[in-house]
Write a protein that holds these residues in place. Structure first.
Motif, PDB file in Angstrom:
ATOM      1  N   PRO A  74      10.684   1.802   4.276  1.00  0.00           N
ATOM      2  CA  PRO A  74      11.655   2.546   5.090  1.00  0.00           C
ATOM      3  C   PRO A  74      11.867   3.974   4.603  1.00  0.00           C
ATOM      4  O   PRO A  74      11.663   4.277   3.422  1.00  0.00           O
ATOM      5  CB  PRO A  74      12.940   1.738   4.931  1.00  0.00           C
ATOM      6  N   CYS A 118      10.130   3.447   9.522  1.00  0.00           N
ATOM      7  CA  CYS A 118       9.368   3.206   8.283  1.00  0.00           C
ATOM      8  C   CYS A 118       8.074   4.019   8.352  1.00  0.00           C
ATOM      9  O   CYS A 118       7.723   4.545   9.413  1.00  0.00           O
ATOM     10  CB  CYS A 118       9.045   1.716   8.147  1.00  0.00           C
ATOM     11  N   TRP A 121       3.482  -0.357   6.611  1.00  0.00           N
ATOM     12  CA  TRP A 121       3.761  -1.764   6.873  1.00  0.00           C
ATOM     13  C   TRP A 121       2.593  -2.588   6.342  1.00  0.00           C
ATOM     14  O   TRP A 121       1.428  -2.183   6.524  1.00  0.00           O
ATOM     15  CB  TRP A 121       3.880  -2.012   8.383  1.00  0.00           C
TER      16      TRP A 121
END
Lengths: 191, 191
Positions: A74, A118, A121
């Motif tokens: 994030p 964000c 991932w």
């Protein structure tokens, strides 16, 4: 979908999580989804990530059922949502994720909805390690897919936070609500 | 000794290593000392730290003999020394540590010489976990002593990097020689 999101070579995903920022951990089982922040997380290998998840967390229960977890990196942009997710439990608040204000997007071929706000991932398959899970609350996952925002890395795979703007900074944490942004690139003599 | 160095409550040492900066790992056995940088490191509990150490590293061999390791949190100030320590092995270069330019100081009651140019140090006793060490190169240590530079934290235990100056910043790493400094404190609404 955000046009900046690109798939990343599975063996390069560790670099984003190497930076040491707080992560969001997502678990899902069927329609049930939970997200929690964690700062006890690191690469364990070039294609493996580890994260410590206390046994009381609802997110952990979903991960144990599904055998997969998602780690997201994030930015400053969602620090408020992150604090809500870390201060409330889905054990008590059914609609915790909705209440947090966190938004998601989908990407073709990925079962996990990806949290917005964000910059990276990683979808991880749990490598079952009952002793570590029980004794240390430590989960180790093999990275099976990775994505990142192309504003924070270039075609050569180099980080570009210095041009991406502070809003896209990750969130190093000193416990509690003590977060910092990333600063300048540090030049290394001879490199 | 640097008058800024203070002993830290064992249960608060994790916060310094929570920030995610690159660490220096020190092993010693008798007069034999080696130091290597590592970025795969995290708190495993409030009094435990984990670090991944490849089996080829000389530092690891010393740790296996001694049963203890030291983690230190280096600053921007010694990035050149850090890169030397990471680019050379004591398997090949006997006087690697001397050649790196890294300096040490001693503190009463601590067997490990502490590297200068760092802002936190943790002495850890290895919790023997042969499976983790063999399969993941993962070492878990219980913190038995901790020290930090009082310019980066105050009497309340809050971080003060924002007033300490960039020279005392830790070193988040994106693999290779890609380091950043810490930036500004991120304000969290409601906290």
């Amino acid at each position: 979908m955000n046009s900046h999101i690109k798939a990343v070579d599975i063996n390069n995903v560790w670099k984003f999580f190497n930076l040491g920022g707080t992560v969001l951990v997502e678990g899902k089982h069927g329609d049930d989804i939970d997200v929690m922040p964690a700062s006890w997380s690191m690469p364990i290998d070039y294609n493996k990530l580890g994260v410590v998840l206390d046994s009381t967390h609802y997110t952990r229960k979903l991960i144990e059922k599904e055998g997969y977890f998602l780690l997201a990196l994030p930015t400053v942009k969602i620090v408020k949502e992150l604090m809500y997710l870390g201060s409330n439990s889905k054990n008590d608040v059914d609609d915790k994720v909705e209440q947090s204000g966190l938004k998601f997007f989908n990407i073709e071929g990925c079962d996990f909805p990806l949290p917005e706000g964000c910059v990276a991932w990683a979808v991880c398959k749990v490598l079952k390690e009952p002793h570590n899970e029980k004794t240390y609350d430590l989960f180790i996952g093999e990275v099976v897919a990775g994505y990142a925002d192309d504003r924070i890395f270039n075609d050569k795979g180099e980080p570009t936070f210095e041009t991406a703007g502070e809003e896209l900074s990750i969130l190093p944490n000193f416990g509690g609500a003590y977060f910092y942004s990333l600063g300048k690139r540090v030049s290394v003599p001879g490199y």
